[in-house]
Scaffold this active site. Structure first.
Site, PDB file in Angstrom:
ATOM      1  N   LYS A  10      27.034  -1.971  -7.994  1.00 49.14           N
ATOM      2  CA  LYS A  10      28.099  -1.534  -8.929  1.00 49.14           C
ATOM      3  C   LYS A  10      27.551  -0.510  -9.921  1.00 49.14           C
ATOM      4  O   LYS A  10      26.347  -0.458 -10.192  1.00 49.14           O
ATOM      5  CB  LYS A  10      28.701  -2.718  -9.689  1.00 49.14           C
ATOM      6  N   ASP A 137      27.419 -10.634 -12.908  1.00 50.96           N
ATOM      7  CA  ASP A 137      27.916  -9.558 -12.042  1.00 50.96           C
ATOM      8  C   ASP A 137      28.290 -10.040 -10.642  1.00 50.96           C
ATOM      9  O   ASP A 137      28.812  -9.265  -9.844  1.00 50.96           O
ATOM     10  CB  ASP A 137      26.851  -8.456 -11.904  1.00 50.96           C
TER      11      ASP A 137
HETATM   12  P1  ATP Z   1      22.133  -6.216 -13.163  1.00 51.04           P
HETATM   13  O1  ATP Z   1      22.946  -4.981 -13.281  1.00 51.04           O
HETATM   14  O2  ATP Z   1      22.861  -7.366 -12.505  1.00 51.04           O
HETATM   15  O3  ATP Z   1      21.397  -6.603 -14.404  1.00 51.04           O
HETATM   16  P2  ATP Z   1      19.719  -5.081 -12.209  1.00 51.04           P
HETATM   17  O4  ATP Z   1      19.788  -3.975 -11.185  1.00 51.04           O
HETATM   18  O5  ATP Z   1      19.449  -4.690 -13.604  1.00 51.04           O
HETATM   19  O6  ATP Z   1      21.060  -5.867 -12.062  1.00 51.04           O
HETATM   20  P3  ATP Z   1      18.328  -6.730 -10.429  1.00 51.04           P
HETATM   21  O7  ATP Z   1      17.585  -5.716  -9.653  1.00 51.04           O
HETATM   22  O8  ATP Z   1      19.537  -7.322  -9.816  1.00 51.04           O
HETATM   23  O9  ATP Z   1      18.669  -6.115 -11.844  1.00 51.04           O
HETATM   24  O10 ATP Z   1      17.362  -7.927 -10.898  1.00 51.04           O
HETATM   25  C1  ATP Z   1      16.228  -7.703 -11.631  1.00 51.04           C
HETATM   26  C2  ATP Z   1      15.405  -8.973 -11.866  1.00 51.04           C
HETATM   27  O11 ATP Z   1      15.900 -10.094 -11.150  1.00 51.04           O
HETATM   28  C3  ATP Z   1      13.977  -8.802 -11.422  1.00 51.04           C
HETATM   29  O12 ATP Z   1      13.190  -9.354 -12.441  1.00 51.04           O
HETATM   30  C4  ATP Z   1      13.836  -9.603 -10.160  1.00 51.04           C
HETATM   31  O13 ATP Z   1      12.535 -10.157 -10.003  1.00 51.04           O
HETATM   32  C5  ATP Z   1      14.882 -10.685 -10.314  1.00 51.04           C
HETATM   33  N1  ATP Z   1      15.512 -11.030  -9.020  1.00 51.04           N
HETATM   34  C6  ATP Z   1      15.777 -12.265  -8.573  1.00 51.04           C
HETATM   35  N2  ATP Z   1      16.395 -12.209  -7.370  1.00 51.04           N
HETATM   36  C7  ATP Z   1      16.508 -10.918  -7.046  1.00 51.04           C
HETATM   37  C8  ATP Z   1      17.070 -10.250  -5.923  1.00 51.04           C
HETATM   38  N3  ATP Z   1      17.623 -10.879  -4.881  1.00 51.04           N
HETATM   39  N4  ATP Z   1      17.034  -8.898  -5.932  1.00 51.04           N
HETATM   40  C9  ATP Z   1      16.512  -8.227  -6.986  1.00 51.04           C
HETATM   41  N5  ATP Z   1      15.956  -8.821  -8.064  1.00 51.04           N
HETATM   42  C10 ATP Z   1      15.965 -10.155  -8.102  1.00 51.04           C
END
Ligand code: ATP
Length: 290
Positions: A10, A137
């Site tokens: 997203k 999310d």
């Molecule tokens: P959001 O917008 O939901 O905050 P994001 O892109 O900022 O997403 P993600 O990449 O979804 O963040 O997640 C980041 C953190 O979550 C990392 O610290 C990672 O180790 C942990 N994590 C746990 N499970 C997952 C997964 N399946 N994929 C990615 N990161 C994960």
């Protein structure tokens, strides 16, 4: 039976802070858009009891800390479907720590896959209820399309699909955790004026130029992550209709009505940032493939 399911990343077209809950959670108003950049998971039953999780494409923990694992645990607990032995393979395409909800998309895809594997036929709102227990999310990644999110982001009202366009996305290496980003919000003297109502009107009228003009994100104003402004400069040089950081970053997206501009922009971004993608808005939420 092996079930393959996908779910969209997203972007936040707007992200406004509108208050705090008694437990300290921030209340937001956000316009969310699903992207054709999708995570994919494969789920199957195993004879051996327990969950066997593997992750391809990114260095994230493949254990109970992973959102895919958490989604499986919530599904088993809430539906009573034991599924004693479970294999889950997560194929990551969405960069980690980008504000693109890659981890949430993995959880959404696992819930969609388990619903098929267990034959539970849950309604989307029931799956969203499970998803909200994994992360704010996850319900959006289940629903997809274009939607307004309120509360902690889990209360969703669908909006019409965006007009056809292209979305360039690039992530600089630096990123911060969502918790740290909220700390910076709390320490900021001023936050941008809410633009969500204007964005909702722009989306409803199908006016892509207005959508580009009304982009806003409270995190973008306070986090000052390195690389973000340089990415925006490249996008502006390629005539983006508007660009900003998504969520708590550090990925930046730019909207384009011209495919050639968007393609050239992504080529230029790739010279500096390996995590650069050309996407389109995707109206579909999490779904079982094939
Ligand atoms: P959001 O917008 O939901 O905050 P994001 O892109 O900022 O997403 P993600 O990449 O979804 O963040 O997640 C980041 C953190 O979550 C990392 O610290 C990672 O180790 C942990 N994590 C746990 N499970 C997952 C997964 N399946 N994929 C990615 N990161 C994960």
């Amino acid at each position: 039976m092996r079930v393959v399911a996908t779910a969209p990343a997203k972007i936040n077209l707007t992200l406004d802070m509108v208050g705090r809950r008694e437990d300290g959670y921030h209340l937001v108003r956000t316009v969310l858009q699903g992207l054709s950049l999708r995570e994919s998971v494969t789920v199957w039953e195993e004879k051996e009891p327990g969950v066997r999780l593997s992750v391809v494409g990114a260095a994230v923990p493949a254990d109970e800390r992973n959102t895919a694992w958490k989604a499986a645990a919530v599904f088993r607990r809430e539906t009573g479907h034991a599924l004693p032995g479970l294999g889950i393979r997560v194929h990551k395409r969405v960069p980690v720590g980008a504000g693109l909800a890659g981890g949430s998309a993995d959880a959404a895809a696992v819930l969609a896959a388990l619903d098929r594997l267990a034959g539970t036929h849950l309604r989307t709102d029931e799956l969203c209820g499970l998803g909200a227990q994994v992360g704010a999310d996850v319900p959006f990644c289940l629903l997809g399309g274009t939607a307004v999110g309120t509360g902690t982001g889990t209360i969703l009202s669908p909006l019409p699909d965006l007009p056809d366009c292209w979305v360039a996305v690039a992530k600089p290496p630096e990123s911060i955790s969502t918790a740290e980003a909220y700390r910076r919000i709390d320490g900021a003297p001023d936050l941008p004026v809410s633009r969500s109502a204007a964005m909702e009107a722009a989306v409803c009228s199908g006016d892509l130029t207005a959508v580009g003009r009304e982009l806003s994100n409270a995190f973008d104003a306070v986090t000052a992550l390195s690389g973000v402004e340089e990415i925006k400069r490249v996008m502006r040089a390629h005539r983006t209709l508007g660009c900003q950081m998504t969520g708590s970053g550090s990925a930046v997206f730019g909207l384009f009505d011209d495919r050639a501009d968007a393609e050239r922009c992504v080529q230029a971004l790739r010279v500096r940032w390996a995590d650069a993608f050309l996407c389109r808005p995707d109206p579909a939420g999490a779904r079982v493939e094939g």
